[in-house]
Design an enzyme around this catalytic site. Structure first.
Site, PDB file in Angstrom:
ATOM      1  N   SER A   8       5.122   9.490  37.581  1.00  0.00           N
ATOM      2  CA  SER A   8       4.682  10.379  38.764  1.00  0.00           C
ATOM      3  C   SER A   8       5.094   9.587  39.890  1.00  0.00           C
ATOM      4  O   SER A   8       5.500   8.244  39.657  1.00  0.00           O
ATOM      5  CB  SER A   8       3.024  10.380  38.601  1.00  0.00           C
ATOM      6  OG  SER A   8       2.706   9.153  38.355  1.00  0.00           O
ATOM      7  N   GLU A  10       4.132   8.663  44.325  1.00  0.00           N
ATOM      8  CA  GLU A  10       3.278   8.661  45.546  1.00  0.00           C
ATOM      9  C   GLU A  10       3.863   8.794  46.612  1.00  0.00           C
ATOM     10  O   GLU A  10       5.010   8.121  46.893  1.00  0.00           O
ATOM     11  CB  GLU A  10       2.384   7.554  45.261  1.00  0.00           C
ATOM     12  CG  GLU A  10       1.272   7.518  46.407  1.00  0.00           C
ATOM     13  CD  GLU A  10       0.479   6.214  46.588  1.00  0.00           C
ATOM     14  OE1 GLU A  10      -0.383   6.112  45.650  1.00  0.00           O
ATOM     15  OE2 GLU A  10       0.591   5.553  47.515  1.00  0.00           O
ATOM     16  N   TYR A  42      -4.412   9.798  51.198  1.00  0.00           N
ATOM     17  CA  TYR A  42      -5.405  10.029  52.100  1.00  0.00           C
ATOM     18  C   TYR A  42      -5.661   8.974  53.117  1.00  0.00           C
ATOM     19  O   TYR A  42      -6.094   7.967  52.628  1.00  0.00           O
ATOM     20  CB  TYR A  42      -6.743  10.420  51.399  1.00  0.00           C
ATOM     21  CG  TYR A  42      -7.782  11.363  52.121  1.00  0.00           C
ATOM     22  CD1 TYR A  42      -7.474  12.580  52.300  1.00  0.00           C
ATOM     23  CD2 TYR A  42      -9.108  10.926  52.354  1.00  0.00           C
ATOM     24  CE1 TYR A  42      -8.202  13.503  52.998  1.00  0.00           C
ATOM     25  CE2 TYR A  42      -9.949  11.828  52.712  1.00  0.00           C
ATOM     26  CZ  TYR A  42      -9.600  12.989  53.110  1.00  0.00           C
ATOM     27  OH  TYR A  42     -10.619  13.880  53.547  1.00  0.00           O
ATOM     28  N   GLY A 100     -11.591   4.571  48.829  1.00  0.00           N
ATOM     29  CA  GLY A 100     -10.820   4.528  49.889  1.00  0.00           C
ATOM     30  C   GLY A 100     -11.147   3.117  50.838  1.00  0.00           C
ATOM     31  O   GLY A 100     -12.235   2.402  50.593  1.00  0.00           O
ATOM     32  N   ASP A 101     -10.649   3.055  51.862  1.00  0.00           N
ATOM     33  CA  ASP A 101     -10.978   1.731  52.845  1.00  0.00           C
ATOM     34  C   ASP A 101     -11.098   2.441  54.324  1.00  0.00           C
ATOM     35  O   ASP A 101     -10.682   3.463  54.393  1.00  0.00           O
ATOM     36  CB  ASP A 101      -9.799   1.065  52.867  1.00  0.00           C
ATOM     37  CG  ASP A 101      -9.590   0.027  51.506  1.00  0.00           C
ATOM     38  OD1 ASP A 101     -10.688  -0.764  51.226  1.00  0.00           O
ATOM     39  OD2 ASP A 101      -8.430  -0.248  51.275  1.00  0.00           O
ATOM     40  N   TYR A 137      -7.221  -2.127  38.681  1.00  0.00           N
ATOM     41  CA  TYR A 137      -6.755  -3.013  39.315  1.00  0.00           C
ATOM     42  C   TYR A 137      -6.483  -4.189  38.404  1.00  0.00           C
ATOM     43  O   TYR A 137      -7.147  -5.286  38.056  1.00  0.00           O
ATOM     44  CB  TYR A 137      -7.633  -3.756  40.306  1.00  0.00           C
ATOM     45  CG  TYR A 137      -7.875  -2.727  41.508  1.00  0.00           C
ATOM     46  CD1 TYR A 137      -7.050  -2.591  42.577  1.00  0.00           C
ATOM     47  CD2 TYR A 137      -8.740  -1.736  41.339  1.00  0.00           C
ATOM     48  CE1 TYR A 137      -7.223  -1.477  43.536  1.00  0.00           C
ATOM     49  CE2 TYR A 137      -8.959  -0.733  42.433  1.00  0.00           C
ATOM     50  CZ  TYR A 137      -8.236  -0.642  43.674  1.00  0.00           C
ATOM     51  OH  TYR A 137      -8.308   0.340  44.535  1.00  0.00           O
ATOM     52  N   GLN A 168      -3.053  -0.242  40.733  1.00  0.00           N
ATOM     53  CA  GLN A 168      -2.525  -1.070  41.960  1.00  0.00           C
ATOM     54  C   GLN A 168      -1.146  -1.886  41.475  1.00  0.00           C
ATOM     55  O   GLN A 168      -1.173  -1.949  40.356  1.00  0.00           O
ATOM     56  CB  GLN A 168      -3.391  -2.150  42.517  1.00  0.00           C
ATOM     57  CG  GLN A 168      -3.057  -2.966  43.524  1.00  0.00           C
ATOM     58  CD  GLN A 168      -2.781  -2.123  44.653  1.00  0.00           C
ATOM     59  OE1 GLN A 168      -1.744  -1.257  44.725  1.00  0.00           O
ATOM     60  NE2 GLN A 168      -3.752  -2.022  45.741  1.00  0.00           N
ATOM     61  N   PHE A 208       1.829  -6.861  53.125  1.00  0.00           N
ATOM     62  CA  PHE A 208       1.049  -5.939  52.512  1.00  0.00           C
ATOM     63  C   PHE A 208       0.019  -6.500  51.424  1.00  0.00           C
ATOM     64  O   PHE A 208      -1.044  -6.111  51.152  1.00  0.00           O
ATOM     65  CB  PHE A 208       1.694  -4.505  52.137  1.00  0.00           C
ATOM     66  CG  PHE A 208       1.047  -3.583  51.750  1.00  0.00           C
ATOM     67  CD1 PHE A 208       0.126  -2.797  52.507  1.00  0.00           C
ATOM     68  CD2 PHE A 208       1.118  -2.911  50.357  1.00  0.00           C
ATOM     69  CE1 PHE A 208      -0.744  -1.752  52.055  1.00  0.00           C
ATOM     70  CE2 PHE A 208       0.179  -1.881  50.018  1.00  0.00           C
ATOM     71  CZ  PHE A 208      -0.707  -1.266  50.817  1.00  0.00           C
ATOM     72  N   HIS A 257       3.895   4.971  37.672  1.00  0.00           N
ATOM     73  CA  HIS A 257       3.455   5.757  38.788  1.00  0.00           C
ATOM     74  C   HIS A 257       4.323   5.007  39.931  1.00  0.00           C
ATOM     75  O   HIS A 257       3.750   3.787  40.275  1.00  0.00           O
ATOM     76  CB  HIS A 257       2.119   5.720  38.856  1.00  0.00           C
ATOM     77  CG  HIS A 257       1.527   6.319  40.085  1.00  0.00           C
ATOM     78  ND1 HIS A 257       1.551   7.872  40.593  1.00  0.00           N
ATOM     79  CD2 HIS A 257       0.929   5.851  41.249  1.00  0.00           C
ATOM     80  CE1 HIS A 257       0.869   7.779  41.583  1.00  0.00           C
ATOM     81  NE2 HIS A 257       0.624   7.059  42.154  1.00  0.00           N
TER      82      HIS A 257
END
Ligand code: FAD
Length: 276
Positions: A8, A10, A42, A100-101, A137, A168, A208, A257
């Site tokens: 998959s 992203e 998102y 989410g963050d 994670y 992650q 990051f 992924h």
């Protein structure tokens, strides 16, 4: 090796018409790998609610298997329910459900809803319509109270109705297999698919990674720092990440992924090197 590993990819929602055109090209190029699905993120706090939904619905209309990411963000239940119904009516049947963050500057005041509560909410209102992916994670979420508590809360997401997890990214293969062992000890037997971040721009990746708790091994940092041009870094990155994927698949990972950052070439190079 798993007989047919699940692939998959992203994407993130582009902000410009040029970005949208590039995304369509990227998606078209990656279809050669017959992915299970493409997912679309998102923005923090729900900041891309409309663009994420528009891209997901449009892609589904084109016949693409697409999984929008979703979090409560700053939304109330009615807003979220409206969005879920839009997805249901558009025949979208997979969602990546997250806590989410918050966008920077809002973290202290905003109320974050744990992903397990979001999953319970989606299941309550839409029954079994959606296949729900959650985040996991292997190197443990940066805010987790402890290694074991993070796995405990992952289990809670499955108990609330999640079907599988995407991890992650990480560069230490042992962290993934150790994590799987620990998850099994906790009775988690759902698929946990490793997230793969191709290495293109190492400086950006290092910055990051500090924020999201993904560790870049010291040997890799030192090796990358010894190169002064991007092409040499890219070659080493390709070699390192291809080897990582090989070991993951040989060890029985159920799929891969890819975090594409909306570019086809880095994932394509890795998958070709793996003979996909
Ligand atoms: P949760 O599972 O809710 O966990 C968050 C933290 O809270 C963990 O430390 C956990 O141990 C702890 N916790 C969970 N439940 C409880 C509880 N009941 N009591 C106390 N502690 C608890 N972010 C975005 O903004 N948009 C995206 O599209 C996006 N996509 C992602 C896709 C993947 C595959 C991954 C791995 C991450 C993604 N993220 C995204 C980042 C993610 O939103 C952040 O990592 C976020 O901080 C945690 O989300 P979660 O769903 O893992 O949260």
């Amino acid at each position: 090796m798993t007989s047919t590993p699940r692939i998959s990819f992203e994407f993130f929602p582009p902000k410009t018409p040029e970005g949208c055109a590039k995304l369509l090209k990227t998606r078209a190029a990656l279809q050669q790998f017959h992915p299970d699905f493409f997912s679309i993120t998102y923005g923090a706090g729900g900041s891309t609610r409309n663009t994420t939904a528009e891209i997901a619905i449009e892609e589904r209309r084109r016949g693409i298997s697409i999984a929008p990411h979703l979090s409560f963000g700053c939304d109330d239940e009615t807003t979220l329910l409206t969005l879920l119904n839009r997805y249901k009516n558009a025949n979208i049947n997979r969602i990546v459900a997250l806590r989410g963050d918050m966008p920077s500057g809002m973290g202290a005041t905003a109320q974050l809803v744990y992903a397990s509560e979001l999953i319970a909410f989606i299941r309550h209102h839409t029954d079994s319509h959606f296949h729900l992916e959650v985040a996991a994670y292997p190197e443990i979420h940066p805010e987790a109270e402890s290694y074991i508590k993070d796995i405990h809360f992952l289990k809670r997401k499955f108990e609330a109705g999640a079907n599988s997890a995407l991890t992650q990214y990480f560069y230490n293969v042992d962290s993934y297999f150790y994590f799987l062992d620990q998850c099994q000890k906790f009775g988690i037997d759902a698929p946990i698919i490793p997230g793969i971040m191709p290495i293109v721009n190492f400086t950006n990746l290092a910055r990051f990674s500090r924020n999201c708790g993904a560790e870049i091994p010291r040997w890799l940092q030192l090796r990358m720092k010894s190169y002064s041009n991007l092409e040499d870094m890219r070659k080493l990155g390709l070699e390192v990440v291809t080897t990582l994927c090989q070991r993951l698949l040989q060890g029985g990972a159920p799929g891969l992924h890819f975090y594409t950052l909306n570019a086809a070439k880095p994932s394509t190079d890795i998958l070709h090197a793996l003979s996909f």
